[in-house]
Design an enzyme around this catalytic site. Structure first.
Site, short mmCIF file in Angstrom:
data_model
loop_
_atom_site.label_atom_id
_atom_site.label_comp_id
_atom_site.label_asym_id
_atom_site.label_seq_id
_atom_site.Cartn_x
_atom_site.Cartn_y
_atom_site.Cartn_z
N ASP A 164 0.83 -1.19 0.00
CA ASP A 164 0.00 0.00 0.00
C ASP A 164 0.87 1.25 0.00
O ASP A 164 1.35 1.69 1.04
CB ASP A 164 -0.92 -0.02 1.24
CG ASP A 164 -1.84 1.20 1.29
OD1 ASP A 164 -1.93 1.93 0.27
OD2 ASP A 164 -2.47 1.42 2.34
N LYS A 194 1.55 7.93 0.39
CA LYS A 194 1.94 7.97 1.80
C LYS A 194 3.31 8.64 1.95
O LYS A 194 4.11 8.60 1.02
CB LYS A 194 2.05 6.53 2.34
CG LYS A 194 0.74 5.84 2.58
CD LYS A 194 0.97 4.48 3.21
CE LYS A 194 -0.35 3.76 3.44
NZ LYS A 194 -1.24 4.42 4.41
N ARG A 197 -11.01 -0.55 2.14
CA ARG A 197 -12.47 -0.64 2.13
C ARG A 197 -13.00 -0.81 0.71
O ARG A 197 -14.07 -1.37 0.51
CB ARG A 197 -13.06 0.61 2.82
CG ARG A 197 -12.68 1.92 2.18
CD ARG A 197 -12.85 3.10 3.13
NE ARG A 197 -11.79 3.16 4.14
CZ ARG A 197 -11.75 4.06 5.12
NH1 ARG A 197 -12.69 4.98 5.22
NH2 ARG A 197 -10.76 4.06 5.99
N1 BES Z 1 -3.23 0.20 5.24
C1 BES Z 1 -3.61 1.49 5.69
C2 BES Z 1 -3.90 1.52 7.19
C3 BES Z 1 -2.72 1.44 8.12
C4 BES Z 1 -1.91 2.53 8.36
C5 BES Z 1 -2.46 0.27 8.80
C6 BES Z 1 -0.85 2.44 9.24
C7 BES Z 1 -1.42 0.20 9.69
C8 BES Z 1 -0.60 1.28 9.91
C9 BES Z 1 -4.88 1.94 4.99
O1 BES Z 1 -5.00 1.53 3.68
C10 BES Z 1 -4.85 3.42 4.99
O2 BES Z 1 -3.99 3.98 4.37
N2 BES Z 1 -5.81 4.03 5.68
C11 BES Z 1 -5.87 5.44 5.78
C12 BES Z 1 -7.32 5.82 5.68
C13 BES Z 1 -7.54 7.30 5.56
C14 BES Z 1 -7.05 7.80 4.23
C15 BES Z 1 -9.02 7.57 5.74
C16 BES Z 1 -5.29 5.88 7.11
O3 BES Z 1 -5.54 5.22 8.12
O4 BES Z 1 -4.56 6.85 7.14
ZN ZN Z 2 -4.06 -0.17 3.19
MN MN Z 3 -4.06 2.85 2.35
#
Ligand code: BES
Ligand code: ZN
Ligand code: MN
Length: 508
Positions: free
Chosen positions: A281, A288, A362
């Site tokens: 990801d 990110k 999601r």
């Molecule tokens: N895989 C990530 C969530 C995550 C982040 C898991 C850090 C473990 C450690 C997920 O896909 C993500 O990026 N979620 C975002 C959602 C936001 C954009 C609403 C997040 O949590 O920042």
């Molecule tokens: Zn993710």
């Molecule tokens: Mn993500």
């Protein structure tokens, strides 16, 4: 590494290390005898305040020929009245890792039942259960991922320490068969967790969606469950626009893994496990930050748990009907990637405005949850490293559970207490469902700034794809991997979820 059981006298057994589990109390029974043979060496440690039998406290002594074991390793479990299967697993893990680090090869573990009280519960007390927990913990604690380390052939002393075998000392010949059964189950469960950890630990350049699919197929053949993999064409036919949208930025094609195990009655509605399988990801166009991004190789942990759980259920021959679904894809930025503002159509016809391409979990789960409905399941449980917010809320200590069926949620929480994989509930208030309504589509994949409750928002989005089936969503963002090692859990990918789901299935 072999796990053996044997009925023998701890005083005369030949081993490089005799491991003895004990609770926090005065030296008595076998410990007292050993101490006397050692001329009081152990009680000297006790009076010096170096060993009291506290949780995971250790004391290693050379026997100097006082009995046939070359060394004695005593490990504490805390107060007898507080002893649980979980404190037993931890003490076992602590002991076995110390034995390994000390370069012992064939330790013998003695669990003096009579000194231990009713570990593993009052009412439904099962005196053999601790033996399964010990076998499980030994094999979980000895996890190593060394596939990518070059071998240092020259001197065996430079090789990393590894045990050859562990022997569990059985209290009576007559109980060997019964105990062996529990030990075998513990071993099978640990093996399935190891499968999951191995998948998690694989780097993103190896563990692509197709790699996950191939591994799932191999495990299906080995443990006799079925596995088919849908490719892009089939996903298009099913209208899985949400999953395909996430995948479209990557050079690696997505895979939709479908595993089926029928161990229950023919007409019994199955339980469906859905696991997020993002093999890496990056965040996509909503990229990110660089620091720590490598950890996003673990973003397929939910999928790895689904694969491990199917393997476990099949190898343990659980009497359940169980389906595992893994929407696997890589989330990359590229000229073909989805962009903020794009609108996707999921396989139930709902349209989704993608306001942040990093909220991709999601999106892939949406199509998988719709697919789950064709089984008319008795329960749907999804696992996903879905939100950083979950890590903020609960750290690495528990997964968050959010769902529509309180009974199912309660089962998960109590299973978590038994197996040591904790679960904590967050509420699915109505306002969070409103927060994911879009101005231009049916849904948006993030809430407006200021709404907060990121973990609940993720769950509220998923709810639109579940239908009316009992459903629980586990956010494992904090528990799927960790930076700190625990007695039987390594740092890195933990395999969290497999033991939780198996314990839950056993309780249903
Ligand atoms: N895989 C990530 C969530 C995550 C982040 C898991 C850090 C473990 C450690 C997920 O896909 C993500 O990026 N979620 C975002 C959602 C936001 C954009 C609403 C997040 O949590 O920042
Ligand atoms: Zn993710
Ligand atoms: Mn993500």
């Amino acid at each position: 590494m072999k796990t053996l059981i044997k009925t023998a006298d701890p005083l005369t057994i030949q081993t490089d290390c005799l491991i003895l589990l004990c609770t926090e109390k005065k030296l008595s029974g076998l410990l007292k005898t050993l101490d006397e043979l050692l001329g009081g060496a152990l009680s000297a440690q006790v009076s010096a305040g170096r060993f009291e039998g506290k949780k995971n406290q250790t004391c290693l002594l050379d026997s100097r020929g006082a009995f046939s074991a070359e060394n004695l390793l005593v490990v504490g479990m805390g107060k007898q009245k507080d002893a649980t299967l979980e404190s037993l697993r931890q003490a076992t893990g602590t002991a076995i890792k110390l034995a390994e680090r000390s370069r012992f090869k064939n330790p013998v573990l003695c669990f003096p039942e009579q000194d231990m009280g009713k570990i593993g519960g009052g009412k439904g007390y099962d005196k053999n259960a601790p033996w399964g927990a010990i076998a499980e913990a030994v094999n979980l604690a000895l996890f190593h991922f060394d596939e990518y380390k070059s071998k240092q052939e020259d001197d065996p002393k430079d090789a990393p320490p590894r045990l050859d075998s562990i022997t569990l000392l059985c209290p009576a010949k007559a109980r060997e068969r019964a105990i062996q059964k529990y030990v075998d189950q513990g071993l099978l469960l640990a093996e399935a967790v190891t499968v999951t950890r191995n998948l998690q630990w694989q780097p993103g350049n190896r563990a692509t969606p197709l790699y996950l699919a191939d591994e799932a197929k191999k495990l299906a053949r080995r443990h006799k469950f079925s596995c088919k993999v849908l490719g892009v064409k089939e996903m298009e036919q099913l209208g899985m626009g949400s999953l395909l949208g996430v995948a479209q930025g990557s050079e690696h094609p997505p895979a939709f893994i479908v595993m089926e195990y029928y161990g229950g009655k023919k007409k019994q509605a199955p339980i469906v496990i859905v696991g997020k399988g993002i093999t890496f990801d990056t965040g996509g166009i909503s990229l990110k930050p660089g620091a720590g991004m490598d950890e996003m190789k673990y973003d397929m942990s939910g999928g790895a748990v689904a694969i491990g759980t199917l393997s476990a259920a099949a190898s343990l021959k659980l009497k359940v009907n169980l389906i595992g679904l893994v929407p696997a894809a890589e989330n990359m930025p590229s000229g073909r990637a989805i962009k903020p503002g794009d609108i996707l159509t999921a396989s139930n016809g709902k349209t989704i405005e993608v306001l942040n391409t990093d909220a991709e979990g999601r999106l892939v789960l949406a199509d998988a949850l719709v697919y789950a409905q064709r089984y008319e399941p008795s329960a749907v449980i999804d696992l996903a490293t879905l939100t950083g917010a979950c890590l903020v809320a609960l750290g690495h200590s528990a997964a968050a559970v959010v769902g529509t069926d309180q009974k199912l949620i309660n089962k998960l929480m109590s299973a978590g207490k038994v197996c040591g994989e904790r679960v904590w509930q967050l509420p699915l208030y109505e306002e969070f469902e409103k927060a994911v309504k879009s101005d231009v589509a049916d849904l948006k994949n993030i809430a407006s700034p200021g709404v907060g409750g990121g973990t609940i928002v993720g769950a509220a989005f998923l709810k639109s794809f579940v239908g009316d089936f009992p459903w629980a969503h586990l956010d494992i963002a904090g528990t799927a991997w960790t930076g700190e090692e625990k007695p039987y859990v390594p740092k890195g990918g933990t395999g969290y979820g497999v033991r939780l789901l198996i314990e839950t299935l056993r309780s249903l």
